[in-house]
Write a protein that holds these residues in place. Structure first.
Motif, PDB file in Angstrom:
ATOM      1  N   HIS A  34      55.739  77.095  32.657  1.00 54.58           N
ATOM      2  CA  HIS A  34      56.481  76.377  31.749  1.00 54.58           C
ATOM      3  C   HIS A  34      55.331  75.880  30.780  1.00 54.58           C
ATOM      4  CE1 HIS A  34      54.687  72.499  33.526  1.00 54.58           C
ATOM      5  NE2 HIS A  34      54.888  73.044  34.616  1.00 54.58           N
ATOM      6  N   SER A  35      55.792  75.438  29.651  1.00 56.32           N
ATOM      7  CA  SER A  35      55.466  74.935  28.443  1.00 56.32           C
ATOM      8  C   SER A  35      54.586  73.433  28.844  1.00 56.32           C
ATOM      9  CB  SER A  35      55.893  74.799  27.293  1.00 56.32           C
ATOM     10  OG  SER A  35      57.139  73.797  27.316  1.00 56.32           O
ATOM     11  N   GLU A  36      53.507  72.720  28.008  1.00 62.02           N
ATOM     12  CA  GLU A  36      53.172  71.451  28.293  1.00 62.02           C
ATOM     13  C   GLU A  36      54.340  70.463  28.225  1.00 62.02           C
ATOM     14  OE1 GLU A  36      48.755  70.650  26.989  1.00 62.02           O
ATOM     15  OE2 GLU A  36      49.919  70.715  25.190  1.00 62.02           O
ATOM     16  N   ALA A  37      55.193  70.742  27.095  1.00 64.43           N
ATOM     17  CA  ALA A  37      56.328  69.838  27.044  1.00 64.43           C
ATOM     18  C   ALA A  37      57.296  69.821  28.328  1.00 64.43           C
ATOM     19  CB  ALA A  37      57.141  70.154  25.852  1.00 64.43           C
ATOM     20  N   PHE A  38      57.430  70.985  28.926  1.00 64.35           N
ATOM     21  CA  PHE A  38      58.259  71.365  30.028  1.00 64.35           C
ATOM     22  C   PHE A  38      59.623  71.032  29.823  1.00 64.35           C
ATOM     23  CE2 PHE A  38      60.311  69.427  34.036  1.00 64.35           C
ATOM     24  CZ  PHE A  38      60.395  70.577  34.896  1.00 64.35           C
ATOM     25  N   GLU A  52      62.675  70.371  18.448  1.00 57.88           N
ATOM     26  CA  GLU A  52      62.045  70.428  19.941  1.00 57.88           C
ATOM     27  C   GLU A  52      61.400  69.006  20.103  1.00 57.88           C
ATOM     28  OE1 GLU A  52      58.221  72.462  21.940  1.00 57.88           O
ATOM     29  OE2 GLU A  52      59.228  73.372  20.273  1.00 57.88           O
ATOM     30  N   ASN A  53      60.678  68.379  19.244  1.00 60.44           N
ATOM     31  CA  ASN A  53      60.467  66.897  19.405  1.00 60.44           C
ATOM     32  C   ASN A  53      61.553  65.988  19.834  1.00 60.44           C
ATOM     33  OD1 ASN A  53      57.766  67.511  18.887  1.00 60.44           O
ATOM     34  ND2 ASN A  53      57.799  66.877  17.001  1.00 60.44           N
ATOM     35  N   TYR A  54      62.615  66.162  19.030  1.00 60.52           N
ATOM     36  CA  TYR A  54      63.814  65.203  19.492  1.00 60.52           C
ATOM     37  C   TYR A  54      64.357  65.511  20.964  1.00 60.52           C
ATOM     38  CZ  TYR A  54      68.438  62.754  18.150  1.00 60.52           C
ATOM     39  OH  TYR A  54      69.151  61.751  18.309  1.00 60.52           O
ATOM     40  N   MET A  55      64.476  66.855  21.307  1.00 58.96           N
ATOM     41  CA  MET A  55      65.031  66.974  22.808  1.00 58.96           C
ATOM     42  C   MET A  55      64.045  66.774  23.754  1.00 58.96           C
ATOM     43  SD  MET A  55      66.668  70.868  22.411  1.00 58.96           S
ATOM     44  CE  MET A  55      65.488  71.604  21.309  1.00 58.96           C
ATOM     45  N   VAL A  56      62.661  66.829  23.615  1.00 60.53           N
ATOM     46  CA  VAL A  56      61.609  66.375  24.612  1.00 60.53           C
ATOM     47  C   VAL A  56      61.779  64.875  24.539  1.00 60.53           C
ATOM     48  CG1 VAL A  56      59.266  66.323  24.967  1.00 60.53           C
ATOM     49  CG2 VAL A  56      60.317  68.431  24.283  1.00 60.53           C
ATOM     50  N   LEU A  72      65.333  73.344  28.855  1.00 58.97           N
ATOM     51  CA  LEU A  72      65.828  74.485  27.841  1.00 58.97           C
ATOM     52  C   LEU A  72      64.547  75.377  27.819  1.00 58.97           C
ATOM     53  CD1 LEU A  72      67.739  75.727  25.697  1.00 58.97           C
ATOM     54  CD2 LEU A  72      66.091  74.329  23.924  1.00 58.97           C
ATOM     55  N   VAL A  73      65.038  76.732  27.850  1.00 58.22           N
ATOM     56  CA  VAL A  73      64.068  77.978  27.726  1.00 58.22           C
ATOM     57  C   VAL A  73      64.953  78.924  26.913  1.00 58.22           C
ATOM     58  CG1 VAL A  73      62.880  79.579  29.382  1.00 58.22           C
ATOM     59  CG2 VAL A  73      63.536  77.439  30.325  1.00 58.22           C
ATOM     60  N   THR A  74      64.155  79.151  26.058  1.00 60.39           N
ATOM     61  CA  THR A  74      64.370  80.477  25.044  1.00 60.39           C
ATOM     62  C   THR A  74      63.534  81.664  25.303  1.00 60.39           C
ATOM     63  OG1 THR A  74      62.973  80.077  23.292  1.00 60.39           O
ATOM     64  CG2 THR A  74      65.101  78.815  23.689  1.00 60.39           C
ATOM     65  N   ALA A 307      55.087  62.284  34.999  1.00 63.48           N
ATOM     66  CA  ALA A 307      55.765  62.640  36.294  1.00 63.48           C
ATOM     67  C   ALA A 307      56.437  63.909  36.049  1.00 63.48           C
ATOM     68  CB  ALA A 307      56.858  61.643  36.648  1.00 63.48           C
ATOM     69  N   SER A 308      56.661  64.106  34.788  1.00 64.36           N
ATOM     70  CA  SER A 308      57.484  65.516  34.352  1.00 64.36           C
ATOM     71  C   SER A 308      56.636  66.970  34.841  1.00 64.36           C
ATOM     72  CB  SER A 308      57.885  65.557  32.997  1.00 64.36           C
ATOM     73  OG  SER A 308      56.720  65.973  32.167  1.00 64.36           O
ATOM     74  N   GLY A 309      55.211  66.628  34.593  1.00 67.20           N
ATOM     75  CA  GLY A 309      54.345  67.754  35.027  1.00 67.20           C
ATOM     76  C   GLY A 309      54.254  67.480  36.470  1.00 67.20           C
ATOM     77  N   GLN A 310      54.297  66.521  37.351  1.00 71.94           N
ATOM     78  CA  GLN A 310      54.215  66.585  38.756  1.00 71.94           C
ATOM     79  C   GLN A 310      55.438  67.149  39.428  1.00 71.94           C
ATOM     80  OE1 GLN A 310      53.223  62.557  39.601  1.00 71.94           O
ATOM     81  NE2 GLN A 310      51.463  62.728  38.810  1.00 71.94           N
TER      82      GLN A 310
END
Length: 499
Positions: A34-38, A52-56, A72-74, A307-310
Motif C-alpha cells: 500500500h501507499s504511504e497514505a494507505f 486525494e488529500n481530501y479523501m485521505v 480506495l485502490v486504483t 495507527a493507520s500504518g500499524q
C-alpha cells in the motif's frame, strides 16, 4: 536398472511436489504494497492530488473517531484475476479495518478492465450490506466512472461510504488566514483554496501551510525576511511558511522547530525542485503555490494517523461478509505473474538439471553393468591409469580401488572370495562374477532515524529552529517506510459494477 529407474521417478516426484508453491498460476494474485497514505492508493494515477488529500483527510478522521477504515485502490488492470479475488487479496494483505471489529471496506477501480468492486468486512453487514453498497456504487460512482471522470466518481463514492459509517465528509472550517499576498499576484480562487485547505487539514494534522508573496524584502535577505514573517503571523511550531520573492526571483521555505527533523531541509528541497521550480520559472505563481502547498498537505496527511500504518500490512483472523457476488469476466485477460515466479523458476531449473545429470550417470552405469558386468568403463583412459588394463576379471576396479585408498592394508581378492569397498552408492550395490562387491558405484505509525542534525541552522523568528530551504538548495533524502500490523480479513464477497 529397474531399481534405479524407480528411485529416479520417486526423486523427480518429490521435487515437483516441493516446487508446486513456486510454480506460477493464474489464480494467484500479486498484491502490491500500500501507499504511504494507505487510505488512497492511486496506482493507476487517475486521482488528482487535491482530491486525494481530501479523501485521505476524512479517511483519517473516520478511523480516529470510529476505528473503521475506507480504502480506495486504483489499478490499470488486475491482469486476468477476477475483481472479487483481487480486491479480497488487497483487503486481507493490507488488513483493512480492525481485527476485532472487522469494520473495513476496500473499493477497487480497475481502469483498463473498466470495472470496480467493493469488499466490506463482516462487521459492516448492518451499515453496508450488498444492497446498500450497490445503491452507492450505482448513484455515486457509475455515472462518472462510465464518463472516465475517475477523480469525481471516487470522491463522491468515498464520501458516501464515510458518511454511511458515521463519519463526516465536510465540516465548518476555521477562519484563520494563511495567505499574505503582498505582491498581489494570486487570484482570489487560489487564496480561498489555500486558506480553506490549511484550515481543514490543520485540524487533522496540526500543521498549517502559510503562503506569502513579496515584491521587496526591504533590504533584508530572503531568509531573514522569512524568519521575521514567520514570527509576525504567530506561526506554530508545526507550521510551514512558503515565501515567494517576486522582485528577487527567489523563494524560501521555513518549517517549525517541532517538525524540522521530519520535514527536513532535504525533503523541502525535493518538493521545491520538482513541484515549485517549473511553475515559478514560468511565472505561474498561483500554480506553483497551490502545487507546493498540496505536496506539503500530502506529506502531513500521510503521517497524521500513525495507527493507520500499524493497522495495515497483515491479515488477522476475522470473518468476512458474504454479499451478492457478481461474476466478472475481465476484458483483457492477461496471465498475472506472481512475485515468486523468478525465484521459483530458477529453483525448478536447477533441480531439473540435477535430475538430468543423475539420470545420465545412472544410464551410463547401467550400460556398463550390462556390457561388462561392472559399473564403470574399463576402457576409459582414466580408469586404465587408476586400475590397470581390464582383462575381463570380475573384481576389476573395486578391490583395486580399495587397495588404492588404503595402501597400508593388504586385502586380496580372487574368484570365490569377497571384497567390500569402503564407499557406498546412492543407487545400491551390484555383484560381479566370482566375487561380491558392495558400494563404490559411479557418482522478499512510521518511525525514522534522521541523520540530518548537522544540516540544521539555528535561526531567529517565531517557533522555527530550522534554516529552511531555498530555491538553489538541493539534497538527497531517504524515504520513510510504513510498517503495519493488525487489521481484519475477508474471505470473499463484495459488490461489483454489474452486481
Amino acid at each position: 536398472m529397474k531399481r534405479a529407474r524407480i528411485l529416479q521417478t520417486v526423486l523427480t516426484g518429490m521435487l515437483i511436489i516441493m516446487l508446486l508453491p513456486f510454480i506460477p498460476g493464474k489464480a494467484e494474485a500479486a498484491v502490491p504494497a500500500h501507499s504511504e497514505a494507505f487510505y488512497v492508493n492511486d496506482f493507476a494515477n487517475v486521482i488528482d492530488e487535491k482530491t486525494e488529500n481530501y479523501m485521505v483527510n476524512y479517511g483519517v478522521k473516520l478511523y480516529q473517531e470510529t476505528g473503521a477504515q475506507v480504502v480506495l485502490v486504483t489499478v490499470n488492470s488486475t491482469n486476468g484475476v477476477s475483481m472479487e479475488k483481487y480486491a479480497t487479496s488487497l483487503f486481507n494483505s493490507w488488513g483493512v479495518g480492525s481485527a476485532d471489529k472487522n469494520n473495513g471496506l476496500l473499493l477497487l477501480l480497475s481502469i483498463k478492465d473498466d470495472d470496480y468492486w467493493a469488499v466490506p468486512g463482516k462487521g459492516l453487514e448492518n451499515e453496508l450490506n450488498s444492497g446498500v453498497i450497490s445503491k452507492i456504487l450505482s448513484a455515486s460512482l457509475e455515472p462518472d466512472f462510465a464518463a472516465k471522470k475517475y477523480s469525481a466518481g471516487a470522491n463522491k463514492t468515498y464520501g458516501s461510504f464515510i458518511q454511511k459509517l458515521g463519519g463526516s465528509y465536510s465540516e465548518t472550517l476555521g477562519t484563520r488566514s494563511y495567505v499574505s499576498d503582498n505582491a498581489g499576484i494570486l487570484p482570489q480562487a487560489t487564496k480561498d483554496y489555500l486558506n480553506q485547505s490549511s484550515n481543514r487539514y490543520a485540524a487533522t494534522t496540526g500543521s498549517g501551510i502559510y503562503v506569502v508573496t513579496v515584491k521587496n524584502t526591504g533590504g533584508k535577505s530572503l531568509q531573514d525576511y522569512t524568519y521575521a514573517k514567520f514570527a509576525g503571523v504567530a506561526a506554530g511550531p508545526r507550521d510551514v511558511m512558503l515565501v515567494l520573492d517576486i522582485g528577487g526571483d527567489n523563494y524560501h521555505v521555513l518549517q517549525g522547530k517541532s517538525i524540522d527533523r521530519v520535514l527536513t531541509n532535504e525533503r523541502v528541497s525535493g518538493i521545491l525542485n520538482t513541484v515549485l521550480e517549473p511553475k515559478f520559472a514560468a511565472k505561474d505563481y498561483a500554480g506553483g503555490a497551490t502545487g507546493t502547498a498540496n505536496a506539503f498537505y500530502s506529506f502531513f496527511l500521510t503521517r497524521a494517523d500513525a495507527a493507520s500504518g500499524q493497522a495495515a500490512g497483515s491479515a488477522a483472523s476475522a470473518t468476512a461478509s458474504t454479499v451478492s457476488k457478481a461474476p466478472v469476466t475481465p476484458k483483457e485477460p492477461v496471465k498475472l505473474v506472481p512475485v515468486s515466479r523468478s525465484k521459483g523458476m530458477m529453483i525448478l531449473g536447477i533441480f531439473l538439471v540435477l535430475v538430468a545429470l543423475i539420470s545420465l550417470a545412472a544410464s551410463a552405469r547401467n550400460r556398463y553393468v550390462a556390457r561388462y558386468g561392472i559399473r564403470l568403463n574399463p576402457h576409459n583412459p582414466r580408469n586404465i591409469r587408476r586400475y590397470g588394463v581390464w582383462t575381463g576379471q570380475a573384481g576389476y576396479g573395486y578391490s583395486q580401488r580399495r587397495r588404492y585408498r588404503q595402501p597400508h592394508h593388504h586385502n586380496h581378492s580372487s574368484a570365490g572370495s569377497s571384497s567390500s569397498s569402503s564407499s557406498s552408492s546412492f543407487w545400491g550395490s551390484n555383484s560381479g562374477g566370482g566375487g561380491s562387491s558392495s558400494g563404490g558405484g559411479a557418482g522478499r505509525y512510521s518511525s525514522r532515524d534522521d541523520d540530518d542534525d548537522d544540516d540544521r541552522n539555528q535561526g531567529g523568528g517565531g517557533y522555527s529552529g530550522g534554516g529552511g530551504a531555498g530555491r538553489y538548495s538541493s539534497r538527497d533524502d531517504d524515504d520513510d517506510s510504513n510498517s503495519g500490523g493488525g487489521g481484519s480479513a475477508s474471505s470473499g464477497g463484495g459488490v461489483g459494477r454489474h452486481g
